[in-house]
Scaffold this motif. Structure first.
Motif, PDB file in Angstrom:
ATOM      1  N   LEU A   1      19.389 -11.849   7.902  1.00 16.86           N
ATOM      2  CA  LEU A   1      19.481 -13.056   8.725  1.00 16.86           C
ATOM      3  C   LEU A   1      19.454 -14.304   7.852  1.00 16.86           C
ATOM      4  CD1 LEU A   1      17.074 -12.086  11.648  1.00 16.86           C
ATOM      5  CD2 LEU A   1      19.563 -12.218  11.735  1.00 16.86           C
ATOM      6  N   MET A   2      18.607 -14.287   6.848  1.00 14.10           N
ATOM      7  CA  MET A   2      18.517 -15.427   5.936  1.00 14.10           C
ATOM      8  C   MET A   2      19.817 -15.607   5.155  1.00 14.10           C
ATOM      9  SD  MET A   2      15.354 -16.710   6.161  1.00 14.10           S
ATOM     10  CE  MET A   2      15.038 -17.539   4.637  1.00 14.10           C
ATOM     11  N   GLU A   3      20.418 -14.499   4.699  1.00 14.20           N
ATOM     12  CA  GLU A   3      21.697 -14.571   3.975  1.00 14.20           C
ATOM     13  C   GLU A   3      22.756 -15.235   4.844  1.00 14.20           C
ATOM     14  OE1 GLU A   3      22.769 -13.683   0.902  1.00 14.20           O
ATOM     15  OE2 GLU A   3      20.988 -12.648   0.136  1.00 14.20           O
ATOM     16  N   SER A   4      22.830 -14.834   6.109  1.00 19.47           N
ATOM     17  CA  SER A   4      23.811 -15.416   7.025  1.00 19.47           C
ATOM     18  C   SER A   4      23.532 -16.900   7.248  1.00 19.47           C
ATOM     19  CB  SER A   4      23.790 -14.690   8.366  1.00 19.47           C
ATOM     20  OG  SER A   4      24.176 -13.360   8.209  1.00 19.47           O
TER      21      SER A   4
ATOM     22  N   ALA B   1       8.647 -11.383   7.175  1.00 18.59           N
ATOM     23  CA  ALA B   1       8.390 -10.100   7.842  1.00 18.59           C
ATOM     24  C   ALA B   1       6.919  -9.710   7.741  1.00 18.59           C
ATOM     25  CB  ALA B   1       9.275  -9.017   7.239  1.00 18.59           C
ATOM     26  N   GLU B   2       6.312  -9.901   6.572  1.00 22.11           N
ATOM     27  CA  GLU B   2       4.906  -9.540   6.388  1.00 22.11           C
ATOM     28  C   GLU B   2       3.971 -10.421   7.215  1.00 22.11           C
ATOM     29  OE1 GLU B   2       4.223  -9.626   2.186  1.00 22.11           O
ATOM     30  OE2 GLU B   2       5.382  -7.799   1.852  1.00 22.11           O
ATOM     31  N   SER B   3       4.385 -11.666   7.449  1.00 24.02           N
ATOM     32  CA  SER B   3       3.528 -12.565   8.228  1.00 24.02           C
ATOM     33  C   SER B   3       3.526 -12.215   9.709  1.00 24.02           C
ATOM     34  CB  SER B   3       3.976 -14.016   8.037  1.00 24.02           C
ATOM     35  OG  SER B   3       5.193 -14.258   8.707  1.00 24.02           O
ATOM     36  N   GLY B   4       4.566 -11.513  10.160  1.00 26.44           N
ATOM     37  CA  GLY B   4       4.637 -11.105  11.558  1.00 26.44           C
ATOM     38  C   GLY B   4       4.922 -12.248  12.519  1.00 26.44           C
ATOM     39  N   THR B   5       5.458 -13.337  12.026  1.00 21.38           N
ATOM     40  CA  THR B   5       5.666 -14.509  12.873  1.00 21.38           C
ATOM     41  C   THR B   5       6.902 -14.427  13.758  1.00 21.38           C
ATOM     42  OG1 THR B   5       6.800 -15.636  11.060  1.00 21.38           O
ATOM     43  CG2 THR B   5       4.445 -16.061  11.316  1.00 21.38           C
ATOM     44  N   LEU B   6       7.814 -13.526  13.476  1.00 19.53           N
ATOM     45  CA  LEU B   6       9.021 -13.428  14.303  1.00 19.53           C
ATOM     46  C   LEU B   6       8.772 -12.694  15.611  1.00 19.53           C
ATOM     47  CD1 LEU B   6      11.855 -12.691  11.736  1.00 19.53           C
ATOM     48  CD2 LEU B   6      11.310 -14.828  12.867  1.00 19.53           C
ATOM     49  N   GLY B   7       7.875 -11.731  15.601  1.00 17.20           N
ATOM     50  CA  GLY B   7       7.558 -10.994  16.814  1.00 17.20           C
ATOM     51  C   GLY B   7       8.553  -9.897  17.147  1.00 17.20           C
TER      52      GLY B   7
ATOM     53  N   GLY C   1       8.771  -6.852  15.892  1.00 18.65           N
ATOM     54  CA  GLY C   1       8.063  -5.578  16.031  1.00 18.65           C
ATOM     55  C   GLY C   1       7.374  -5.468  17.378  1.00 18.65           C
ATOM     56  N   ARG C   2       6.717  -6.533  17.777  1.00 21.46           N
ATOM     57  CA  ARG C   2       6.008  -6.537  19.064  1.00 21.46           C
ATOM     58  C   ARG C   2       6.991  -6.412  20.228  1.00 21.46           C
ATOM     59  NH1 ARG C   2       2.017 -10.780  19.043  1.00 21.46           N
ATOM     60  NH2 ARG C   2       0.649  -9.114  18.388  1.00 21.46           N
ATOM     61  N   MET C   3       8.101  -7.142  20.169  1.00 17.39           N
ATOM     62  CA  MET C   3       9.100  -7.057  21.242  1.00 17.39           C
ATOM     63  C   MET C   3       9.698  -5.650  21.326  1.00 17.39           C
ATOM     64  SD  MET C   3      11.151 -10.693  21.243  1.00 17.39           S
ATOM     65  CE  MET C   3      11.701 -10.569  19.549  1.00 17.39           C
ATOM     66  N   THR C   4       9.975  -5.047  20.164  1.00 16.19           N
ATOM     67  CA  THR C   4      10.526  -3.696  20.140  1.00 16.19           C
ATOM     68  C   THR C   4       9.522  -2.708  20.725  1.00 16.19           C
ATOM     69  OG1 THR C   4      11.807  -4.271  18.185  1.00 16.19           O
ATOM     70  CG2 THR C   4      11.533  -1.930  18.652  1.00 16.19           C
ATOM     71  N   HIS C   5       8.281  -2.814  20.325  1.00 17.11           N
ATOM     72  CA  HIS C   5       7.235  -1.925  20.844  1.00 17.11           C
ATOM     73  C   HIS C   5       7.104  -2.059  22.351  1.00 17.11           C
ATOM     74  CE1 HIS C   5       3.099  -0.918  22.016  1.00 17.11           C
ATOM     75  NE2 HIS C   5       3.232   0.059  21.127  1.00 17.11           N
ATOM     76  N   ASP C   6       7.065  -3.294  22.832  1.00 13.79           N
ATOM     77  CA  ASP C   6       6.921  -3.524  24.274  1.00 13.79           C
ATOM     78  C   ASP C   6       8.098  -2.959  25.061  1.00 13.79           C
ATOM     79  OD1 ASP C   6       4.554  -4.791  23.670  1.00 13.79           O
ATOM     80  OD2 ASP C   6       5.343  -6.823  23.986  1.00 13.79           O
ATOM     81  N   GLU C   7       9.299  -3.112  24.529  1.00 14.89           N
ATOM     82  CA  GLU C   7      10.490  -2.605  25.221  1.00 14.89           C
ATOM     83  C   GLU C   7      10.497  -1.080  25.259  1.00 14.89           C
ATOM     84  OE1 GLU C   7      14.003  -2.762  27.396  1.00 14.89           O
ATOM     85  OE2 GLU C   7      12.498  -4.276  26.989  1.00 14.89           O
ATOM     86  N   ILE C   8      10.137  -0.443  24.153  1.00 17.92           N
ATOM     87  CA  ILE C   8      10.079   1.021  24.122  1.00 17.92           C
ATOM     88  C   ILE C   8       9.012   1.531  25.087  1.00 17.92           C
ATOM     89  CG2 ILE C   8       9.484   3.013  22.670  1.00 17.92           C
ATOM     90  CD1 ILE C   8      10.894   1.520  20.360  1.00 17.92           C
TER      91      ILE C   8
END
Length: 70
Positions: A6-9, A43-49, A51-58
């Protein structure tokens, strides 16, 4: 890895920077390495969310499957 891509783009359309030699042949690899490190830090800071959104959707999908009669 996703965040780095995403950063590259995001930085693809930016002009050369005097910080990296003003667009010489070494700027592209250095910029790529810098963006990879930025991506890791974000990614390590977890500020994008993501992982949490993916977990909640699954979890939601599994719950809806459990509710359906077999």
């Amino acid at each position: 890895m996703l965040v780095s891509q995403l950063m590259e783009s995001m930085f693809a359309g930016m002009r050369e920077s005097p910080l990296f030699g003003g667009g010489g042949p070494a700027e592209k690899p250095w910029r790529s390495m810098m963006l990879q490190e930025y991506g890791k830090a974000i990614a390590e800071s977890g500020t994008l969310g993501i992982g949490r959104m993916t977990h909640d959707e699954i979890a939601r999908l599994y719950a809806s499957q459990a509710e359906q009669p077999s």
